[in-house]
Enzyme design. Sequence first.
Site, short mmCIF file in Angstrom:
data_model
loop_
_atom_site.label_atom_id
_atom_site.label_comp_id
_atom_site.label_asym_id
_atom_site.label_seq_id
_atom_site.Cartn_x
_atom_site.Cartn_y
_atom_site.Cartn_z
N GLY A 60 -2.76 6.04 -6.43
CA GLY A 60 -2.38 7.15 -5.57
C GLY A 60 -0.87 7.37 -5.61
N GLN A 65 6.98 10.22 -2.07
CA GLN A 65 7.41 9.17 -2.99
C GLN A 65 8.24 9.70 -4.15
OE1 GLN A 65 3.20 7.42 -3.06
NE2 GLN A 65 4.52 5.67 -3.55
N CYS A 110 2.36 -0.84 -3.70
CA CYS A 110 2.85 0.53 -3.61
C CYS A 110 3.86 0.77 -4.71
CB CYS A 110 3.50 0.73 -2.24
SG CYS A 110 4.15 2.38 -1.96
N LEU A 111 3.80 1.94 -5.32
CA LEU A 111 4.75 2.28 -6.38
C LEU A 111 6.18 2.39 -5.86
CD1 LEU A 111 2.53 4.92 -8.21
CD2 LEU A 111 3.23 2.69 -9.12
N HIS A 153 -3.81 4.89 2.79
CA HIS A 153 -2.48 4.47 2.32
C HIS A 153 -1.62 5.69 2.01
CE1 HIS A 153 0.20 1.70 -0.15
NE2 HIS A 153 0.56 2.90 -0.59
N GLU A 154 -2.18 6.65 1.28
CA GLU A 154 -1.41 7.84 0.90
C GLU A 154 -1.15 8.74 2.11
OE1 GLU A 154 0.10 7.83 -1.92
OE2 GLU A 154 -1.07 6.09 -2.57
N HIS A 157 1.85 7.67 3.88
CA HIS A 157 3.10 8.14 3.26
C HIS A 157 3.51 9.51 3.80
CE1 HIS A 157 4.32 5.13 0.42
NE2 HIS A 157 3.15 5.12 -0.20
#
Length: 184
Positions: A60, A65, A110-111, A153-154, A157
């Site tokens: 994701g 981000q 997480c990225l 999770h997304e 963000h």
Amino acid sequence: MILMEDIIREGHPALRQRAEEVTFPLSAEDKQLAADLHEYVVNSQDDEISEKYGLRAGIGLAAPQVNRSKRIFALHIESDEEKGISLIAINPRIVSHSVEKTYLSTGEGCLSVDRDVEGYVPRYARITVKAFDTEGKEYKKRLKGLPAIAFQHELDHLNGVMFYDHIDPRDPYKPIPDATPFER
């Protein structure tokens, strides 16, 4: 094409802000952003492409981000054991959820986080969501397992929340009441 250098890291103020609602019809810029987010998660799971461009694998990616305050994210999960999912979510929301909780037994990553963060991240085991696609059509989905965890999770963000905010700092592996671990 989004590359790792385009993804902002923890500590950047944009990751702690609530992203802005997107208006329809989408601008060409917003359509491209949605396509780019989706392209990244698909490409990052392709061994050849990820190696060529130095991409970290992710399932994701949300607009904040890449330092864009837009309520847009993309998910791409390929799976043999369970139903996979590949979508773009614009102005997403959870409309209902289970009482039962779940968590990734191996923890979340997480990225935007370049370190391992240990601990359980409690999530709803099942969610019903609504969002819009790039054409402005609303859709509704029922998600469970990894797709449900990744969606939450997304969505976090978009609200300025990082996954580790949910981990108990005093006891990262504290049992979560009414939770069944999800094994990946």
